[in-house]
Design an enzyme around this catalytic site. Structure first.
Site, mmCIF file in Angstrom:
data_model
loop_
_atom_site.group_PDB
_atom_site.id
_atom_site.type_symbol
_atom_site.label_atom_id
_atom_site.label_comp_id
_atom_site.label_asym_id
_atom_site.label_seq_id
_atom_site.Cartn_x
_atom_site.Cartn_y
_atom_site.Cartn_z
ATOM 1 N N LYS A 184 0.870 -1.192 0.000
ATOM 2 C CA LYS A 184 0.000 0.000 0.000
ATOM 3 C C LYS A 184 0.896 1.228 0.000
ATOM 4 C CE LYS A 184 -4.488 0.748 0.312
ATOM 5 N NZ LYS A 184 -5.595 -0.173 0.000
ATOM 6 N N ASP A 224 -7.017 4.202 -4.490
ATOM 7 C CA ASP A 224 -7.655 4.034 -3.178
ATOM 8 C C ASP A 224 -8.290 5.401 -2.896
ATOM 9 O OD1 ASP A 224 -7.599 1.871 -0.838
ATOM 10 O OD2 ASP A 224 -7.403 3.805 0.141
HETATM 11 N N1 GLU Z 1 -7.338 0.037 -2.886
HETATM 12 C C1 GLU Z 1 -8.076 -1.166 -3.181
HETATM 13 C C2 GLU Z 1 -8.054 -2.086 -1.983
HETATM 14 O O1 GLU Z 1 -8.090 -1.631 -0.871
HETATM 15 C C3 GLU Z 1 -7.642 -1.806 -4.481
HETATM 16 C C4 GLU Z 1 -6.200 -2.163 -4.574
HETATM 17 C C5 GLU Z 1 -5.769 -2.628 -5.956
HETATM 18 O O2 GLU Z 1 -6.590 -2.695 -6.866
HETATM 19 O O3 GLU Z 1 -4.573 -2.918 -6.070
HETATM 20 O O4 GLU Z 1 -8.080 -3.291 -2.087
#
Ligand code: GLU
Length: 451
Positions: free
Chosen positions: A130, A170
């Protein structure tokens, strides 16, 4: 006697607290997992002796960097950026980028930790990561956003790659921001690769990626209700948030015959007793996403509704609840209110929206409760499919992707059932998701030895 034999749950959590001072969100996410994994370790000594949980709860690396940019008035602004690469035992690091003033290292570490389990549950080969920044996109001009994204990527590019780490969107990062970041990556590296997901359709994006998280959370909810021979027809739903996840969850609830009563943003919530129709949901999408307005203006467009400032919507009686805004937005007291009002099922569209007291309350009352790492995995799952399409230089049709998303959510539900079904028949989805995700990552880590 191995050192690990002396470590009980309390000792483990003391260590996590000591090693991660002032990181309450990260400690909370680890505790939620450890509460289920410790009893599981009793009958799985190898995971214990090899210190697997201790290793997953220590990110592979945390990269922190300065992001400078110039605002429209010529002022030099300085932000902090991060990428947390939590674990790549089963695939390249994968997870979104969040731009929000609440972003700290603790928040990103909790999200990367959760992402590791979530991605494992999808069945696709993706590790957990992340990233993000404390940059606040609210009130910024489009050119300021572009300059920030370019500056952020100018540092981030050296840490990512299609087979290394694949970021996505996100909170605060949608298709527009991904476009600016992809453009900058391509410009610096001269490579057109699937290094980001959530891209525009013209340059390697996947159909249904914007819808996937919200739709997936509702598919998961429908799977949970089906275990009680129920469906969404005629059910009332309370949803928080009004962004990508919330609006698409609302859309799918309506398609499946339910009635959506609320949406919210940081200013408060709207309650529409007539229910949100597709037309009203489309209005919210345009208003919030494209015009970046406030949810309170909904009541001017649709006068049957009311707006309550400064409050979350959990006091509105409902059959099902979907927290789709952000972490710790549904507290122990809110959970008790929902239970007292007869809520039957809760599906988390956001990451860790329910605090530990709330999770304990739902599990204690044996409410069908799907944690985000299971319920909101549809987004990253379609990101995984976008990676496959990019590698193969192909694109699947919408119906194919819809079916794959449904199948993946059903598969996650099945894992939760396998590892979470209790003696009395209650499915503890938190336990099921924690053990199901853990086992897959743990088995890969065992194969690698001590690394
Ligand atoms: N931000 C999204 C999550 O919390 C998607 C992450 C992604 O597609 O890599 O899963």
């Amino acid at each position: 006697m191995a050192v690990s034999d002396h470590v009980d749950f309390n000792g483990f959590m003391e260590g996590v607290n000591r090693r991660n001072p002032h990181q309450p969100e990260f400690v909370q996410a680890v505790q939620e997992v450890a509460e289920d994994i410790f009893p599981f370790l009793d009958s799985n000594e190898e995971y214990h002796s090899q210190q697997i949980l201790r290793r997953i709860a220590e990110p592979d690396r945390v990269v922190s960097f300065r992001v400078c940019w110039e605002d429209d008035n010529g002022n030099i602004r300085v932000q902090r950026g991060w990428r947390v690469q939590n674990n790549n035992a089963i695939g390249p690091y994968k997870g979104g980028i969040r731009f929000h003033p609440s972003v700290t290292e603790s928040v990103l570490k909790f999200l990367a930790f959760e992402q590791t389990f979530k991605n494992a549950l999808t069945g696709l080969p993706m590790g957990g990561g992340k990233g993000g920044s404390n940059f606040n996109p609210k009130g910024k001009s489009v050119r300021e956003i572009m300059r920030f994204c370019q500056s952020f990527m100018t540092e981030l590019y050296r840490h990512i790659g299609a087979d290394v780490d694949v970021p996505a969107g996100d909170i605060g990062v949608g298709g527009r921001e991904i476009g600016y970041m992809f453009g900058q990556y391509k410009r610096i590296t001269n490579q057109f690769t699937g290094v980001l997901t959530g891209k525009g359709l013209e340059y390697g994006g996947s159909l249904i990626r914007p819808e996937a998280t919200g739709y997936g959370a509702v598919y998961f909810l429908a799977n949970m209700l089906a275990t009680k021979d129920q469906d969404l027809v005629g059910k009332t739903a309370v949803i928080s948030g009004s962004g990508n996840v919330a609006t698409h969850a609302a859309e799918k609830i309506v398609q499946l015959g339910g009635k959506v009563l609320t949406l919210s943003d940081s200013g408060g919530f709207i309650h529409d007793p007539d229910g949100l129709s597709q037309e009203k949901i489309d209005w919210v999408k345009t208003h919030k996403t494209h015009r970046r307005g406030r949810i309170e203006e909904y009541v001017e467009a649709f006068p049957g509704a009311t707006f309550t400032a400064g409050k979350t919507p959990w006091g509105v009686p409902c059959d099902v609840a979907l927290p789709c805004a952000t972490q710790n937005e549904l507290l122990g007291e809110d959970a008790k209110t929902l239970i007292a009002n007869g809520v039957q099922a809760v599906s988390e569209g956001a990451n860790m929206p329910t605090d530990l007291d709330g999770v304990h309350a739902f599990r204690g009352a044996k409410i069908l409760f799907a944690p985000g790492k299971a319920a909101n995995a549809g987004g990253v799952a379609v990101s995984g499919l976008e990676m496959s399409q990019n590698s193969e230089r192909r694109s699947w049709k919408e119906e194919e992707l819809q079916q794959m998303l449904k199948d993946i959510m059903a598969g996650i539900h099945k894992s939760c059932e396998t590892y979470g079904r209790q003696g009395d028949g209650y499915i503890d989805y938190v336990k099921g998701a924690n053990i199901g995700g853990f086992k897959k990552v743990a088995d890969a880590m065992l194969a690698f030895g001590v690394v």
